[in-house]
Design a protein around this motif. Structure first.
Motif, PDB file in Angstrom:
ATOM      1  N   GLN A  26       0.831  -1.205   0.000  1.00  0.00           N
ATOM      2  CA  GLN A  26       0.000   0.000   0.000  1.00  0.00           C
ATOM      3  C   GLN A  26       0.865   1.255   0.000  1.00  0.00           C
ATOM      4  O   GLN A  26       0.472   2.297  -0.540  1.00  0.00           O
ATOM      5  N   ASP A  27       2.052   1.146   0.596  1.00  0.00           N
ATOM      6  CA  ASP A  27       3.004   2.257   0.668  1.00  0.00           C
ATOM      7  C   ASP A  27       4.396   1.664   0.447  1.00  0.00           C
ATOM      8  O   ASP A  27       5.010   1.123   1.370  1.00  0.00           O
ATOM      9  N   LEU A  28       4.897   1.752  -0.780  1.00  0.00           N
ATOM     10  CA  LEU A  28       6.169   1.123  -1.139  1.00  0.00           C
ATOM     11  C   LEU A  28       7.322   1.685  -0.320  1.00  0.00           C
ATOM     12  O   LEU A  28       8.169   0.932   0.181  1.00  0.00           O
ATOM     13  N   ASP A  29       7.396   3.004  -0.171  1.00  0.00           N
ATOM     14  CA  ASP A  29       8.487   3.617   0.596  1.00  0.00           C
ATOM     15  C   ASP A  29       8.510   3.107   2.034  1.00  0.00           C
ATOM     16  O   ASP A  29       9.568   2.782   2.578  1.00  0.00           O
ATOM     17  N   LYS A  30       7.339   3.036   2.648  1.00  0.00           N
ATOM     18  CA  LYS A  30       7.251   2.580   4.047  1.00  0.00           C
ATOM     19  C   LYS A  30       7.642   1.109   4.153  1.00  0.00           C
ATOM     20  O   LYS A  30       8.373   0.715   5.075  1.00  0.00           O
ATOM     21  N   GLY A  31       7.179   0.296   3.218  1.00  0.00           N
ATOM     22  CA  GLY A  31       7.507  -1.129   3.238  1.00  0.00           C
ATOM     23  C   GLY A  31       8.997  -1.368   3.096  1.00  0.00           C
ATOM     24  O   GLY A  31       9.584  -2.174   3.833  1.00  0.00           O
ATOM     25  N   MET A  82      13.512   2.052  -9.631  1.00  0.00           N
ATOM     26  CA  MET A  82      13.424   1.250  -8.413  1.00  0.00           C
ATOM     27  C   MET A  82      14.713   1.338  -7.605  1.00  0.00           C
ATOM     28  O   MET A  82      14.677   1.383  -6.364  1.00  0.00           O
ATOM     29  N   VAL A  83      15.840   1.379  -8.260  1.00  0.00           N
ATOM     30  CA  VAL A  83      17.124   1.532  -7.564  1.00  0.00           C
ATOM     31  C   VAL A  83      17.140   2.844  -6.774  1.00  0.00           C
ATOM     32  O   VAL A  83      17.592   2.888  -5.623  1.00  0.00           O
ATOM     33  N   ASP A  84      16.641   3.924  -7.365  1.00  0.00           N
ATOM     34  CA  ASP A  84      16.560   5.207  -6.661  1.00  0.00           C
ATOM     35  C   ASP A  84      15.659   5.108  -5.434  1.00  0.00           C
ATOM     36  O   ASP A  84      15.954   5.689  -4.373  1.00  0.00           O
ATOM     37  N   ILE A  85      14.560   4.375  -5.558  1.00  0.00           N
ATOM     38  CA  ILE A  85      13.628   4.196  -4.435  1.00  0.00           C
ATOM     39  C   ILE A  85      14.299   3.398  -3.311  1.00  0.00           C
ATOM     40  O   ILE A  85      14.116   3.702  -2.128  1.00  0.00           O
ATOM     41  N   LEU A  86      15.073   2.379  -3.676  1.00  0.00           N
ATOM     42  CA  LEU A  86      15.793   1.581  -2.674  1.00  0.00           C
ATOM     43  C   LEU A  86      16.801   2.448  -1.915  1.00  0.00           C
ATOM     44  O   LEU A  86      16.924   2.341  -0.693  1.00  0.00           O
ATOM     45  N   LYS A 139      16.622   5.646  -1.456  1.00  0.00           N
ATOM     46  CA  LYS A 139      15.848   6.572  -0.609  1.00  0.00           C
ATOM     47  C   LYS A 139      15.371   5.889   0.670  1.00  0.00           C
ATOM     48  O   LYS A 139      15.243   6.534   1.720  1.00  0.00           O
ATOM     49  N   ALA A 140      15.144   4.562   0.586  1.00  0.00           N
ATOM     50  CA  ALA A 140      14.667   3.802   1.744  1.00  0.00           C
ATOM     51  C   ALA A 140      15.791   3.479   2.724  1.00  0.00           C
ATOM     52  O   ALA A 140      15.534   2.960   3.813  1.00  0.00           O
ATOM     53  N   GLY A 141      17.047   3.774   2.343  1.00  0.00           N
ATOM     54  CA  GLY A 141      18.158   3.555   3.258  1.00  0.00           C
ATOM     55  C   GLY A 141      19.184   2.537   2.802  1.00  0.00           C
ATOM     56  O   GLY A 141      20.152   2.266   3.518  1.00  0.00           O
ATOM     57  N   PHE A 142      18.998   1.965   1.628  1.00  0.00           N
ATOM     58  CA  PHE A 142      19.938   0.971   1.129  1.00  0.00           C
ATOM     59  C   PHE A 142      21.053   1.625   0.311  1.00  0.00           C
ATOM     60  O   PHE A 142      20.874   2.695  -0.276  1.00  0.00           O
ATOM     61  N   SER A 143      22.200   0.967   0.263  1.00  0.00           N
ATOM     62  CA  SER A 143      23.308   1.433  -0.568  1.00  0.00           C
ATOM     63  C   SER A 143      23.694   0.327  -1.549  1.00  0.00           C
ATOM     64  O   SER A 143      23.210  -0.805  -1.447  1.00  0.00           O
ATOM     65  N   ASP A 144      24.561   0.650  -2.464  1.00  0.00           N
ATOM     66  CA  ASP A 144      25.034  -0.335  -3.453  1.00  0.00           C
ATOM     67  C   ASP A 144      23.877  -1.043  -4.150  1.00  0.00           C
ATOM     68  O   ASP A 144      23.962  -2.245  -4.445  1.00  0.00           O
ATOM     69  N   ALA A 145      22.798  -0.351  -4.371  1.00  0.00           N
ATOM     70  CA  ALA A 145      21.631  -0.953  -5.025  1.00  0.00           C
ATOM     71  C   ALA A 145      21.895  -1.122  -6.515  1.00  0.00           C
ATOM     72  O   ALA A 145      22.449  -0.248  -7.174  1.00  0.00           O
ATOM     73  N   LYS A 146      21.491  -2.266  -7.039  1.00  0.00           N
ATOM     74  CA  LYS A 146      21.671  -2.538  -8.456  1.00  0.00           C
ATOM     75  C   LYS A 146      20.542  -3.437  -8.941  1.00  0.00           C
ATOM     76  O   LYS A 146      19.798  -4.015  -8.136  1.00  0.00           O
ATOM     77  N   PHE A 147      20.410  -3.558 -10.250  1.00  0.00           N
ATOM     78  CA  PHE A 147      19.351  -4.402 -10.799  1.00  0.00           C
ATOM     79  C   PHE A 147      19.850  -5.145 -12.030  1.00  0.00           C
ATOM     80  O   PHE A 147      20.836  -4.759 -12.666  1.00  0.00           O
ATOM     81  N   LYS A 148      19.125  -6.222 -12.354  1.00  0.00           N
ATOM     82  CA  LYS A 148      19.421  -6.989 -13.559  1.00  0.00           C
ATOM     83  C   LYS A 148      18.112  -7.499 -14.136  1.00  0.00           C
ATOM     84  O   LYS A 148      17.304  -8.098 -13.421  1.00  0.00           O
ATOM     85  N   ARG A 149      17.889  -7.241 -15.396  1.00  0.00           N
ATOM     86  CA  ARG A 149      16.677  -7.731 -16.054  1.00  0.00           C
ATOM     87  C   ARG A 149      16.870  -9.189 -16.457  1.00  0.00           C
ATOM     88  O   ARG A 149      17.944  -9.585 -16.931  1.00  0.00           O
ATOM     89  N   LEU A 150      15.817  -9.986 -16.276  1.00  0.00           N
ATOM     90  CA  LEU A 150      15.858 -11.410 -16.610  1.00  0.00           C
ATOM     91  C   LEU A 150      14.797 -11.733 -17.662  1.00  0.00           C
ATOM     92  O   LEU A 150      13.730 -11.114 -17.681  1.00  0.00           O
TER      93      LEU A 150
END
Length: 244
Positions: free
Chosen positions: A141-146, A215-219, A221-232
């Motif tokens: 319901q609230d992605l940032d909070k989750g 989504m990496v930017d959102i991660l 903002k939520a407090g995570f570092s070294d965030a990365k993604f890979k499309r499958l």
């Protein structure tokens, strides 16, 4: 507010979390069958890739958010062999099936399930070595909070591994996915689950959910570092990995 947060199951008004709980309780008996058939079992490979991201770090205490019927939790227990794994979900109907599967696999000494509001987790700060989520966070319901809650309960230096359905961005997969998700998926979903509204909702959230760089930017903002993604699989699924 992100676009997918405005989308609610069955087009009803009211609190999204309660409606999501109702929807997953309704489709729980057929969820596994549909999940695997609709992805041609490719979803099993996606989960394995997401878990392999954690293997070098050897997490011993893991939280699986939006655990559903426990597929990700069971596979994580087998591949990572942690001391403890908690599967958290809002739907008791889904978790009850998960408990049966865990018993069949004789993993009760590792995995336990707990009903949780993923926006307000009951666990203390800095509890888990790793937090995982497969195909569930787009229902928040609230992605940032989750995501902030997932970061809060993670130990410093701990890792987050997410796998989520996404909309392909390249031609022709973008067009083919549109056709598949708007025709075959809801029709087949209705035939098996008798609940077309649920699969209309799931398609809409896939299209609306932030993906890739957003989504990496959102991660972060939520407090995570070294965030990365890979499309499958041509972008049908996206895998995320981040550190606290």
């Amino acid at each position: 507010m992100y676009k997918q947060e405005e989308i609610k199951p069955y087009g009803k008004s009211g609190e999204k979390g309660k409606l999501v709980e109702e929807m997953f309780d309704n489709i729980a008996p057929t969820y596994d069958t549909l999940n695997h058939r609709l992805s041609w079992d490719i979803d099993k490979g996606w989960r394995k890739k997401a878990i392999k991201q954690l293997a070098p770090h050897k997490p011993q205490n893991i939280l699986d958010i939006a655990t559903g019927t426990g597929d990700f939790a069971i596979l994580s227990a087998k591949m990572l062999q942690p001391q403890q794994l908690v599967g958290a979900d809002i739907s008791e109907g889904m978790m009850e099936i998960g408990r049966q599967k865990v018993a069949q696999e004789h993993l009760e000494h590792i995995i336990n399930f707990k009903k949780e509001d993923c926006l307000n987790l009951s666990f203390e700060d800095n509890t888990f070595d790793a937090v995982t989520a497969a195909f569930g966070i787009r229902n928040f319901q609230d992605l940032d909070k989750g995501l902030s809650e997932m970061c809060r309960v993670l130990k410093k230096g701990g890792h987050l591994s997410i796998v989520e359905l996404s909309q392909p961005v390249s031609f022709p997969m973008h067009q083919l996915f549109k056709i598949y998700s708007h025709t075959f998926l809801p029709i087949y979903g209705k035939l098996i689950s008798k609940d077309q509204g649920a699969y209309d909702y799931l398609t809409a959230t896939i299209e609306a959910f932030p993906q890739g760089e957003a989504m990496v930017d959102i991660l972060r903002k939520a407090g995570f570092s070294d965030a990365k993604f890979k499309r499958l699989t041509f972008g049908i699924c996206t895998m995320y990995f981040a550190t606290k």
